[in-house]
Design an enzyme around this catalytic site. Sequence first.
Site, mmCIF file in Angstrom:
data_model
loop_
_atom_site.group_PDB
_atom_site.id
_atom_site.type_symbol
_atom_site.label_atom_id
_atom_site.label_comp_id
_atom_site.label_asym_id
_atom_site.label_seq_id
_atom_site.Cartn_x
_atom_site.Cartn_y
_atom_site.Cartn_z
ATOM 1 C CG ASN A 1 -0.733 -0.083 2.605
ATOM 2 O OD1 ASN A 1 1.149 -0.397 2.528
ATOM 3 N ND2 ASN A 1 -0.911 0.314 3.568
ATOM 4 C CG ASP B 1 -1.701 -5.393 5.400
ATOM 5 O OD1 ASP B 1 -3.234 -5.051 6.209
ATOM 6 O OD2 ASP B 1 -1.448 -4.120 5.801
ATOM 7 C CG ASP C 1 -0.133 -4.349 10.555
ATOM 8 O OD1 ASP C 1 0.623 -3.555 9.883
ATOM 9 O OD2 ASP C 1 -1.076 -3.395 10.795
ATOM 10 C CG HIS D 1 1.198 7.029 10.583
ATOM 11 N ND1 HIS D 1 0.736 6.736 8.920
ATOM 12 C CD2 HIS D 1 0.811 5.345 10.772
ATOM 13 C CE1 HIS D 1 -0.193 5.830 9.289
ATOM 14 N NE2 HIS D 1 -0.385 4.924 9.520
#
Lengths: 301, 422
Positions: free
Chosen positions: B87, B147, B300, B304
């Site tokens: 992604n 995902d 995972d 950010h």
Amino acid sequence: MIKHLLSAADLDADTATLILDTAGEMAALAEREVKKLPTLRGRTVVNLFYEDSTRTRISFEAAAKRLSADVINFSAKGSSVSKGESLKDTALTLQAMGADAVVIRHPASGAPDRLSSWVDGSVINAGDGTHEHPTQALLDAYTMRSRLGKLDGLNVAIVGDVLHSRVARSNVLLLTTLGAKVTLVGPPTLIPLSPGAAVSYDLDSVLPGADVVMMLRVQTERMQDSYFPSAREYSRRYGLDAARMRRLPEHAIVMHPGPMNRGMEIAPEVADSKRSTIVEQVANGVSARMAVLYLLLGGKA
Amino acid sequence: MTSSYVIRGASILGASPADLFVSDGVLVDSAPSNAEVVEADGLVALPGLVDLHTHLREPGREDAETVETGSRAAAMGGYTAVCAMANTSPVADTAGVVEQVWRLGREAGLVDVQPIGAVTVGLAGKQLAELGAMAASAASVRIFSDDGSCVADPRLMRRALEYVKAFDGIIAQHAEEPRLTEGAQMHEGEVSTRLGLTGWPAVAEEAIIARDVLLAEHVGSRLHVCHVSTAGSVEVLRQAKARGVRVTAEVTPHHLLLTDELAASYDPVFKVNPPLRTAKDVEALRAALIEGVIDIVATDHAPHAVEDKECEWAYARPGMVGLETALPVVLSVLGEQWDLIADRMSRTPARIAGLSSHGLSLRPGEPANLTLVDPAARRVVDPSGLTSKSRNTPYAGTTLPGRIVATFLRGEPTVLDGKAQK
């Protein structure tokens, strides 16, 4: 005294009672010709509104002005991370302007909590998303106490879209703290998991035992999301009409935080009846908010 | 650069101390000449960790992480291989993008970066991406995942599962029924009611896993379930495995340790998708990992930028960084069960991903992909001390056991004395 009012859970019974008593004194002031106290002279209260809510903003503005505070209205509607200044940058701006209190209305649950970590002044939650609206609960409790003389032991039915209601959340917390018994009533789709109060899906069976019925605003858009089949069916099952009102005990009162959908959750003849406290709630809102500002900003009761 | 090492006195998977000899990228059975000595007294040697679920953010969000910075964070966490999720922006849905990520990984040279390809074009869930082209590319993609989004259309999911059989591919599903999670912000339960945040019900995950194991069974394909987060999902997986369905599953370190109560701060550092669940779920996930119903731990790792987390909860992006804290968290959860840890964090993920030079026993002749851990060390997690470009760790201020002292990739140290070597 607490510094911020972010949730009705911030209030223990003594603090809540002190606020309600103080609101009573403030209400007495409103009877006088000069409705103003010098208490917060030189203090700055910012109304930071990320949502349109004329009634709540005006109520806070009137409250602050009657205490002689300087009021700055900061309408930030449409502002968001993607569209404009971030909440944190706004907080830093308000901080630099020396805001003693920030009254915040915001569409995102928890925004007042976030704000309180970025400013030194008091933060008062004037409604955040589907979380809480603690001053609404205070004015509601004040209204119930004024009409019925007490809160302890009262049976309060809160009816409607509890799932999305910040008014319901704050009322459940505050009323429980003050000894009232709350029953949430609505279709199962609009009652959240573990709501922290008794639940009934049958309004008619709850009404005969209720001292207070609080009708919540139900947005007709909810039927697009299949929370209920139609406005008509909702109204038939959960609307408070004149026939249902007759099931209430003689002394029982009917409340609504406004704005109302007349004919949806509440019939006009109910809203305009003697039982209705809807106009009183508005007046009491100013008194309750005066009490909150007064006590949070260090006024002496 | 030295290419020979003697790792002195390491305890392989907790066994009695022994020396490991490294020469020209592989483990050898005697001390090479001119070898540099790495003191490993008190350290445990594990096969290099393998992460099946890493977001490296490049291309597109290089302000949050790059292939290089994420690779360095991985090495610091004891990893020698990571699988990079698709992604990115542009999405890794063509041979060109997966080859770019693969090449950037090779250039960084800190871990083996194995790109994962998107299942559908643009992760939009409408049309299959060119899975075969990605499989045949230099990146040799074998794992495909949307995902971040669920392949929600059952027919498309069925086709994807079937199609990748031609090159022994596997579909890694982000199990989230989108209609049940519209606007969802956190686990649906008592805490979401209290906080007034829209709930993400456990059934939205369980329903997709139940459907997908049936689809995988029907077409005889391999399914991998990303970040399993609920007790109910564990039961669905247990039944499917008992029937012989070819399904594997991962759990993240944060779902093994943290609960939805943390959302009460409204600090979006605790916002993640799937959301933190209840203590009962945490307990079930731990038991499932030990039992093997859940096969592996995957991070995972989701870096950010500050502005995507320093805001209102509802506006924040979901995700947590995890590469540098994964082993300490797992150690705190499982204790010093070294063989189990090696299995869940190295051997089995390497096998699922088809990374044949990783997850191997530390014995002569095998590639020298390994990590050395000091199990006695304890450290307080300090976001500013992370190697990742991002700081969104949910463990700030938490004391965790274990410190990664050294990591070797094909015989060369990527980390020594707890410091990245390049």
